[in-house]
Design a protein around this motif. Structure first.
Motif, PDB file in Angstrom:
ATOM      1  N   VAL A 195       0.821  -1.210   0.000  1.00 41.32           N
ATOM      2  CA  VAL A 195       0.000   0.000   0.000  1.00 41.32           C
ATOM      3  C   VAL A 195       0.856   1.261   0.000  1.00 41.32           C
ATOM      4  O   VAL A 195       0.374   2.351  -0.284  1.00 41.32           O
ATOM      5  N   GLY A 196       2.143   1.109   0.323  1.00 36.31           N
ATOM      6  CA  GLY A 196       3.029   2.272   0.323  1.00 36.31           C
ATOM      7  C   GLY A 196       3.357   2.804   1.696  1.00 36.31           C
ATOM      8  O   GLY A 196       3.837   3.937   1.830  1.00 36.31           O
ATOM      9  N   LYS A 197       3.122   2.009   2.733  1.00 33.42           N
ATOM     10  CA  LYS A 197       3.419   2.463   4.103  1.00 33.42           C
ATOM     11  C   LYS A 197       4.865   2.928   4.223  1.00 33.42           C
ATOM     12  O   LYS A 197       5.130   4.016   4.722  1.00 33.42           O
ATOM     13  N   GLY A 198       5.790   2.099   3.763  1.00 36.96           N
ATOM     14  CA  GLY A 198       7.208   2.420   3.879  1.00 36.96           C
ATOM     15  C   GLY A 198       7.587   3.680   3.132  1.00 36.96           C
ATOM     16  O   GLY A 198       8.399   4.481   3.611  1.00 36.96           O
ATOM     17  N   THR A 199       7.003   3.878   1.965  1.00 38.85           N
ATOM     18  CA  THR A 199       7.297   5.062   1.161  1.00 38.85           C
ATOM     19  C   THR A 199       6.784   6.325   1.843  1.00 38.85           C
ATOM     20  O   THR A 199       7.473   7.352   1.884  1.00 38.85           O
ATOM     21  N   ILE A 200       5.593   6.246   2.410  1.00 37.91           N
ATOM     22  CA  ILE A 200       5.017   7.393   3.122  1.00 37.91           C
ATOM     23  C   ILE A 200       5.846   7.716   4.362  1.00 37.91           C
ATOM     24  O   ILE A 200       6.186   8.873   4.619  1.00 37.91           O
ATOM     25  N   VAL A 201       6.195   6.689   5.118  1.00 36.82           N
ATOM     26  CA  VAL A 201       6.996   6.885   6.333  1.00 36.82           C
ATOM     27  C   VAL A 201       8.368   7.469   5.979  1.00 36.82           C
ATOM     28  O   VAL A 201       8.858   8.375   6.658  1.00 36.82           O
ATOM     29  N   ALA A 202       8.982   6.984   4.902  1.00 35.62           N
ATOM     30  CA  ALA A 202      10.283   7.516   4.476  1.00 35.62           C
ATOM     31  C   ALA A 202      10.169   8.997   4.119  1.00 35.62           C
ATOM     32  O   ALA A 202      11.057   9.792   4.442  1.00 35.62           O
ATOM     33  N   ALA A 203       9.077   9.380   3.464  1.00 33.37           N
ATOM     34  CA  ALA A 203       8.879  10.788   3.110  1.00 33.37           C
ATOM     35  C   ALA A 203       8.779  11.645   4.371  1.00 33.37           C
ATOM     36  O   ALA A 203       9.355  12.742   4.435  1.00 33.37           O
ATOM     37  N   LEU A 204       8.067  11.154   5.369  1.00 35.95           N
ATOM     38  CA  LEU A 204       7.961  11.894   6.629  1.00 35.95           C
ATOM     39  C   LEU A 204       9.302  11.973   7.342  1.00 35.95           C
ATOM     40  O   LEU A 204       9.671  13.020   7.879  1.00 35.95           O
ATOM     41  N   ARG A 205      10.016  10.875   7.358  1.00 40.86           N
ATOM     42  CA  ARG A 205      11.323  10.843   8.031  1.00 40.86           C
ATOM     43  C   ARG A 205      12.271  11.843   7.374  1.00 40.86           C
ATOM     44  O   ARG A 205      13.023  12.532   8.059  1.00 40.86           O
ATOM     45  N   ASP A 206      12.242  11.921   6.049  1.00 36.66           N
ATOM     46  CA  ASP A 206      13.126  12.841   5.333  1.00 36.66           C
ATOM     47  C   ASP A 206      12.837  14.296   5.675  1.00 36.66           C
ATOM     48  O   ASP A 206      13.757  15.111   5.763  1.00 36.66           O
ATOM     49  N   SER A 207      11.574  14.629   5.857  1.00 35.24           N
ATOM     50  CA  SER A 207      11.233  16.028   6.122  1.00 35.24           C
ATOM     51  C   SER A 207      11.124  16.361   7.616  1.00 35.24           C
ATOM     52  O   SER A 207      11.014  17.533   7.966  1.00 35.24           O
ATOM     53  N   HIS A 208      11.186  15.350   8.473  1.00 34.79           N
ATOM     54  CA  HIS A 208      11.061  15.566   9.916  1.00 34.79           C
ATOM     55  C   HIS A 208      12.078  14.723  10.679  1.00 34.79           C
ATOM     56  O   HIS A 208      11.742  13.662  11.220  1.00 34.79           O
ATOM     57  N   PRO A 209      13.314  15.192  10.767  1.00 30.21           N
ATOM     58  CA  PRO A 209      14.339  14.407  11.468  1.00 30.21           C
ATOM     59  C   PRO A 209      14.039  14.201  12.954  1.00 30.21           C
ATOM     60  O   PRO A 209      14.597  13.289  13.568  1.00 30.21           O
ATOM     61  N   GLU A 210      13.160  15.012  13.518  1.00 25.84           N
ATOM     62  CA  GLU A 210      12.791  14.849  14.928  1.00 25.84           C
ATOM     63  C   GLU A 210      11.885  13.628  15.143  1.00 25.84           C
ATOM     64  O   GLU A 210      11.709  13.161  16.270  1.00 25.84           O
ATOM     65  N   LEU A 211      11.308  13.125  14.077  1.00 21.86           N
ATOM     66  CA  LEU A 211      10.393  11.985  14.159  1.00 21.86           C
ATOM     67  C   LEU A 211      11.182  10.693  14.352  1.00 21.86           C
ATOM     68  O   LEU A 211      12.076  10.382  13.569  1.00 21.86           O
ATOM     69  N   PHE A 212      10.862   9.955  15.401  1.00 26.55           N
ATOM     70  CA  PHE A 212      11.460   8.645  15.608  1.00 26.55           C
ATOM     71  C   PHE A 212      10.628   7.622  14.849  1.00 26.55           C
ATOM     72  O   PHE A 212       9.420   7.527  15.066  1.00 26.55           O
ATOM     73  N   VAL A 213      11.265   6.892  13.965  1.00 30.71           N
ATOM     74  CA  VAL A 213      10.591   5.822  13.235  1.00 30.71           C
ATOM     75  C   VAL A 213      11.207   4.505  13.691  1.00 30.71           C
ATOM     76  O   VAL A 213      12.404   4.281  13.526  1.00 30.71           O
ATOM     77  N   SER A 214      10.372   3.684  14.264  1.00 29.28           N
ATOM     78  CA  SER A 214      10.841   2.410  14.784  1.00 29.28           C
ATOM     79  C   SER A 214      11.333   1.512  13.647  1.00 29.28           C
ATOM     80  O   SER A 214      10.731   1.464  12.570  1.00 29.28           O
ATOM     81  N   VAL A 215      12.430   0.806  13.890  1.00 26.75           N
ATOM     82  CA  VAL A 215      12.953  -0.174  12.935  1.00 26.75           C
ATOM     83  C   VAL A 215      12.535  -1.541  13.441  1.00 26.75           C
ATOM     84  O   VAL A 215      12.968  -1.977  14.511  1.00 26.75           O
ATOM     85  N   SER A 216      11.683  -2.206  12.681  1.00 29.54           N
ATOM     86  CA  SER A 216      11.178  -3.511  13.070  1.00 29.54           C
ATOM     87  C   SER A 216      12.223  -4.595  12.870  1.00 29.54           C
ATOM     88  O   SER A 216      13.084  -4.494  12.003  1.00 29.54           O
ATOM     89  N   CYS A 217      12.091  -5.639  13.669  1.00 26.08           N
ATOM     90  CA  CYS A 217      12.880  -6.855  13.467  1.00 26.08           C
ATOM     91  C   CYS A 217      12.068  -7.792  12.577  1.00 26.08           C
ATOM     92  O   CYS A 217      10.839  -7.808  12.647  1.00 26.08           O
TER      93      CYS A 217
END
Length: 182
Positions: free
Chosen positions: A8-30
Motif C-alpha cells: 500500500v506504500g506504508k514504507g514510502t510514506i513513512v520515508a517521506a515523513l522521516r526525510d522532512s522531519h528528522p525529529e520523528l522517531f521511526v521504529s525499525v522492526s525486526c
C-alpha cells in the motif's frame, strides 16, 4: 502507528515523513525474513534469525510481534520506542494488523492510522509491479490484505494513499508535525 495491507506504500510514506522531519522517531522492526534487494540491516529492518527473534520475545523486549503472511515474524523492539517517547520525540511505528491490535492493548492512547489503497486493483498492481515476490507469495500476501482491509474500521483514521505526497501530508497533519522548513 500506521498499518495497512502489503504494497500500500506504508514504507514510502513513512520515508517521506522521516526525510522532512528528522525529529520523528521511526521504529525499525525486526524480521526473520531475508533482506530484499537494496534493504539495509538496521535501516529498513533489523534482520534476525529465528533463535534471536525467540530470545527477544522471551525477554519481553518486543512491544508487539506477529507471524505475517504465514511465513516470517516481524516485531517492534520495545526499548527504542520507550526511549524516544521518554525524550518527548514523536514516534511512528509501521506495523501489521496483528501488531496494531497488540499495541492497542498496551498503548490505547496512541493514534492508529490505517493506510488504504485507492482501490483493490491499485493494490494488486502495486504488489505485482514491485516484482519482489513470486506468484505464490503474492497470493498469500493478497489473502492477508483482504483480511487487513476488512479491519480498517478498527483504526482511528483511514488515510488513502492515492499519492505519496498527499498521504504523507495528511499523516504529517495527524501527527501534528510542524511543516518542514523550506
Amino acid at each position: 502507528m500506521v498499518a495497512g495491507p502489503t504494497a500500500v506504500g506504508k514504507g514510502t510514506i513513512v520515508a517521506a515523513l522521516r526525510d522532512s522531519h528528522p525529529e520523528l522517531f521511526v521504529s525499525v522492526s525486526c524480521t526473520t525474513r531475508a533482506p530484499r534487494p537494496g534493504e539495509i540491516d538496521g535501516v529498513h529492518y533489523r534482520f534476525v534469525d529465528d533463535a534471536e527473534f525467540d530470545a527477544l520475545v522471551e525477554r519481553g523486549d518486543m512491544l508487539e510481534w506477529a507471524l505475517v503472511h504465514g511465513a516470517h515474524r516481524y516485531g517492534t523492539p520495545r526499548g527504542p520506542v520507550a526511549e524516544a517517547l521518554a525524550q518527548g520525540r514523536p514516534a511512528l511505528l509501521e506495523i501489521d494488523l496483528a501488531g496494531a491490535r497488540q499495541v492497542r492493548e498496551s498503548m490505547p492512547d496512541a493514534l492508529f492510522v490505517f493506510i488504504a489503497p485507492p482501490s483493490w486493483d491499485a493494490l494488486v498492481e502495486r504488489l505485482v509491479g514491485r516484482g519482489t515476490e513470486g506468484a505464490a507469495e503474492r497470493e498469500r500476501r493478497l489473502a492477508t490484505a483482504r483480511t487487513e482491509m476488512a479491519a480498517a474500521d478498527e483504526f482511528d483514521v483511514v488515510v488513502v494513499n492515492d499519492t505519496v505526497e498527499r498521504a504523507a501530508a495528511e499523516l504529517e497533519r495527524l501527527l501534528s508535525l510542524a511543516p518542514a522548513a523550506s
